[in-house]
Motif scaffolding. Structure first.
Motif: not given
Length: 320
Positions: A176-204
């Protein structure tokens, strides 16, 4: 190059032939077949750290961490270990539960290669396994500021290790700490979003994870890791129809050159659906197809439904 050497095989000496065979089997993910070749080659060329690391990795990737550790320790008695062998040693020690030694080696790696992602992740793995949460939190806090992919990946791996080693609350807080600190960024590449989606699940944050994974699968309909992620998220959220459709899509995408990744991600989907026997079957099929057994298996957040399931526990047990 290997094909050219094969054509001149009769002109090669014994060591050269073993070297060519080991390289071919290694690069073709035929790790079981590579092991006896490395066992013959290493004593003939004991100071070649590339050969030694290939042997250790082939042993580790067939879930033989004791054998991997034995050859690395033999190398260390002969000469100072290079960075590649140090990194492999960290993974092997982790698999064997020797986390104090793992942390010592990881910190030696970090000192020799400051700022490099691999050594920092090795240190995080060891700290998480040891339950040294405050040190781990500082490590995550202090590294990869401004490098989103590496920062998110570090949080995913550190959080997954915390959870598998009994620190679920701290893993959730870190995600949650890392997810909450990330600014909006529609230009993120695929791999970054892949890990972010996984982190989102971990952050509930399942809705955000689902949206990200759905976008990735739509953009990369032939990408097994993207399709598999969407299927795994859908399965955990109870969308059985979507999950089974995407598992079928993964079956259609199967290719020998994937070396078992398709089976590995289908295991995530099956686990999320509660099809535990099928999930373990896919894990075995992944290894047979060339997928390397590695640290992600025991901690993978999409395989959590398999924890405590006897066939999965047996799958994790070392072969040697």
């Amino acid at each position: 190059v290997l094909d050219d050497l094969d054509e001149r095989r009769e002109k090669l000496n014994t060591v050269e032939r073993l070297f060519v065979d080991s390289l071919r089997l290694y690069w073709e993910h035929r790790y079981e077949e590579a092991l006896p070749v490395f066992r013959d080659l290493v004593p003939r060329h004991p100071l070649h750290q590339g050969v030694r690391n290939g042997y250790a990795q082939a042993a580790m990737w067939t879930n033989r961490p004791h054998e991997a550790l034995s050859t690395i320790e033999d190398a260390a008695r002969r000469q100072k270990l290079g960075a590649a062998l140090q990194h492999t040693l960290c993974d092997v020690l982790h698999m064997l539960g020797r986390h104090e030694r793992e942390l010592e080696v990881a910190r030696t790696e970090v000192a020799g290669l400051p700022g490099r992602p691999g050594p920092i992740r090795s240190e995080a793995n060891a700290l998480a396994a040891l339950g040294r949460v405050e040190e781990l939190e500082r490590l995550v806090e202090d590294n990869f500021r401004g490098v989103e992919l590496q920062r998110i990946r570090l949080a995913v791996e550190a959080g997954a290790e915390l959870r598998v080693h009994g620190h679920a609350k701290e893993a959730l807080e870190m995600a949650r700490l890392v997810v909450d600190e990330l600014p909006p960024n529609p230009a993120r590449d695929g791999w970054t979003r892949w890990y972010l989606a996984t982190l989102m699940m971990m952050a509930e944050r399942p809705d955000d994870a689902l949206a990200l994974s759905m976008d990735l699968a739509s953009e990369q309909p032939n990408g097994v890791l993207y399709v598999g992620l969407h299927g795994a998220v859908a399965a955990l959220l109870g969308d059985e129809q979507t999950a089974r459709h995407l598992s079928q899509r993964l079956e259609e995408l199967a290719d020998p050159q994937l070396f078992g990744i398709d089976h590995y991600v289908r295991a995530w989907v099956a686990a999320g659906l509660g099809d535990r026997e099928e999930a373990v079957e896919h894990l075995h099929a992944a290894l047979r197809a060339g997928f390397p057994f590695n640290l992600t298996v025991h901690r993978n957040p999409f395989l959590v439904p398999l924890w405590g399931f006897e066939p999965f526990d047996e799958f994790l047990q070392p072969n040697g």
